[in-house]
Write an enzyme that holds these catalytic residues in place. Structure first.
Site, PDB file in Angstrom:
ATOM      1  CE  LYS A   1      -3.335  -2.801  -0.081  1.00  0.00           C
ATOM      2  NZ  LYS A   1      -3.953  -3.094  -1.389  1.00  0.00           N
TER       3      LYS A   1
ATOM      4  CE  LYS B   1      -4.710   4.705   5.699  1.00  0.00           C
ATOM      5  NZ  LYS B   1      -5.265   5.023   4.368  1.00  0.00           N
TER       6      LYS B   1
ATOM      7  N   GLY C   1      -7.893  -2.531   3.011  1.00  0.00           N
ATOM      8  CA  GLY C   1      -9.251  -2.899   3.381  1.00  0.00           C
ATOM      9  C   GLY C   1      -9.528  -2.709   4.859  1.00  0.00           C
ATOM     10  N   GLY C   2      -8.731  -1.856   5.506  1.00  0.00           N
ATOM     11  CA  GLY C   2      -8.999  -1.527   6.900  1.00  0.00           C
ATOM     12  C   GLY C   2      -8.263  -2.393   7.901  1.00  0.00           C
TER      13      GLY C   2
ATOM     14  CD  GLU D   1      -2.780   7.711   3.463  1.00  0.00           C
ATOM     15  OE1 GLU D   1      -2.404   7.173   2.422  1.00  0.00           O
ATOM     16  OE2 GLU D   1      -3.921   7.541   3.935  1.00  0.00           O
TER      17      GLU D   1
ATOM     18  CG  HIS E   1     -12.828  -1.533   7.158  1.00  0.00           C
ATOM     19  ND1 HIS E   1     -12.697  -0.239   6.715  1.00  0.00           N
ATOM     20  CD2 HIS E   1     -12.292  -1.569   8.398  1.00  0.00           C
ATOM     21  CE1 HIS E   1     -12.078   0.469   7.640  1.00  0.00           C
ATOM     22  NE2 HIS E   1     -11.829  -0.308   8.681  1.00  0.00           N
TER      23      HIS E   1
ATOM     24  CE  LYS F   1     -16.295  -1.083  -0.681  1.00  0.00           C
ATOM     25  NZ  LYS F   1     -15.567  -1.422  -1.929  1.00  0.00           N
TER      26      LYS F   1
ATOM     27  NE  ARG G   1     -11.933  -7.721  -4.578  1.00  0.00           N
ATOM     28  CZ  ARG G   1     -11.526  -6.816  -3.699  1.00  0.00           C
ATOM     29  NH1 ARG G   1     -10.233  -6.577  -3.518  1.00  0.00           N
ATOM     30  NH2 ARG G   1     -12.406  -6.132  -2.991  1.00  0.00           N
TER      31      ARG G   1
ATOM     32  NE  ARG H   1     -21.114  -5.598  -0.911  1.00  0.00           N
ATOM     33  CZ  ARG H   1     -19.794  -5.764  -0.865  1.00  0.00           C
ATOM     34  NH1 ARG H   1     -19.274  -6.544   0.079  1.00  0.00           N
ATOM     35  NH2 ARG H   1     -19.016  -5.154  -1.716  1.00  0.00           N
TER      36      ARG H   1
END
Ligand code: MV4
Length: 431
Positions: A99, A141, A147-148, A183, A218, A220, A275, A321
């Site tokens: 990352k 991080k 993705g958290g 960050e 994280h 959704k 992906r 979802r």
């Protein structure tokens, strides 16, 4: 499986002992058992997948959304075995999987990133001096995270040393790589992502954006396209930045660049998902394009059939979802057998289900059962269709996220398109 049928390709499902009666097995021309229920011994075992491909004389492997889909070693092993990996080059997966390197590469390509460290920091002292420079609060991080996973917010200098040690230790335990970067922390941002698509000849296009702010830890819950209320000038800069960033790394096939958008309209690259994503149907609904068919074609060496000007975003689409989780019990997983299943159908409604009546939701895998996708000429029409679709779902035997989704769709802030990533955790949608 549907995309393969559309292009005349035969399909082989791989499955664990828990999935012998799974929907993907029923859908395929052929099925191969690859191991017991725990995913470590089946879906996450690249050797088992490759053996199944050899056994069935397959030409290509579609890695899906989870499991090995972003594992560059697996993509490389496919190539080494003479199999086509239906996804980006292994090298692109590897570079975006780091990352901190992804941040650096995107910044070098002119994509905005948050103020922070150009490289992982070597120790607490370096983290502290960087944090002073970018200003508190900061986010630490794990560079192998994403993705958290492996993040810590640091509000003031006194908390830095402990947070640094914690992120480093957790990242080392989870990924075998304790590297950490810094960050500036953005409070209550929107999460907007851009779908990109490239071919092996260097063509790169975007398929517009998705708004994915309605999430919990994280995971959704609701996604849509277009992002409601997004200023057209910002949208143009956002999609241009995504295409520039993806092209700069020689990306091919389907990918997504995630951005945070703040209240002033500034946006910052967060990470790239190398992906196809779970939420790709909303993009298919507004563009009228089949992303999986395009993945198959590009993986087979065809050039991209799309020109940017011809990729239009028409109307609006929403995805909800439906997880086997109990929203009344803090989204506790609710495994069990689905004793009754009635799903809506009709104009503007698309159901993508991995379960049928009689299916068992096990504790071994992600509890996502199905996705409801609606489209409309306007966002209001897509919302109305989704509310109706949620009302018509009958799922018995497991608890589901449907009652929660109903409250999201009914909420005034959601209806106005006033969303941000912290709403679910803040309890905005609680009964
Ligand atoms: C952030 C952030 C605020 N500031 N980075 C979460 C997942 C991973 N992709 C990065 N994430 C975040 N990074 C800075 N500098 C807030 C989040 C974040 C988030 C991002 C997207 C969607 C939902 C989120 C929920 C909580 C935190």
């Amino acid at each position: 499986m549907r995309a393969c049928r559309a292009v005349g390709a035969r399909t082989v499902a791989v499955h664990s002992e828990a999935d012998a009666f799974g929907a993907h097995v029923a859908d395929a021309d052929e099925a191969v058992l690859i191991g017991p229920a725990p995913s470590r011994e089946s879906y996450l075992d690249g050797g088992k997948i490759l053996a199944a491909a050899r056994h069935s004389d397959a030409d290509a492997i579609h890695p899906g959304y989870g499991f090995l889909s972003e594992n560059w070693r697996f993509a490389e092993a496919c190539a080494d075995a003479g199999l086509t990996f239906i996804g980006p080059p292994a090298e692109a997966i590897r570079r975006m999987g780091d990352k901190s390197e992804a941040r650096r590469l995107m910044a070098a390509a002119g994509v905005p990133v948050l103020p922070g460290s150009p490289e992982p920091v070597v120790d607490v002292a370096e983290a502290a001096s960087l944090a002073e420079r970018v200003g508190f609060p900061v986010l630490l991080k794990a560079t192998a995270g994403g993705g958290g996973i492996g993040m810590a917010k640091v509000a003031e200098p006194a908390q830095l040393a402990a947070a640094f040690a914690a992120v480093q230790r957790r990242a080392e335990a989870a990924f075998g790589n304790g590297a950490v970067y810094v960050e500036r922390y953005l409070a209550e941002p929107r999460h907007i992502e851009v779908q990109v698509f490239g071919d092996a000849r260097g063509a790169m296009v975007h398929l517009h954006e998705r708004e994915c702010s309605i999430q919990r830890r994280h995971q959704k819950l609701v996604e849509e396209s277009p992002a409601p209320g997004l200023d057209p000038a910002i949208k143009t800069r956002l999609t241009a930045a995504a295409v520039k960033g993806a092209a700069a790394i020689g990306y091919a096939n389907a990918g997504t660049l995630e951005f945070l958008l703040d209240a002033t309209g500034a946006f910052y690259f967060l990470e790239m998902n190398t992906r196809l994503q779970v939420e790709h149907p909303v993009t298919e609904e507004v563009t009228g394009l089949d992303l999986v068919v395009a993945q198959l074609r590009v993986a087979a060496g065809e050039t991209l059939a799309w020109t940017q000007e011809a990729i239009l975003q028409r109307g609006a689409a929403i995805e909800c979802r439906v997880y086997a989780e109990d929203p009344a019990k803090n989204f506790l997983p609710s495994p069990g057998t689905i004793s009754r299943l009635e799903l809506p159908a009709g104009e503007g409604i698309r159901v993508e289900s991995g379960v049928v009546e009689g299916s068992t939701v096990t504790v071994h895998y992600d509890p996502l059962m199905l996705k409801l996708v609606t489209r409309g000429a306007s966002r209001a029409e897509a919302i109305a269709r989704m509310s109706d679709a949620l009302d018509r779902c009958v799922i018995q035997g497991v608890k589901t996220t449907i009652p929660f989704l109903r409250r999201v769709l009914a909420h005034a802030d959601y209806r106005r398109g006033q969303v941000h990533t912290q709403m679910v955790e803040q309890g905005v949608f609680n009964a």
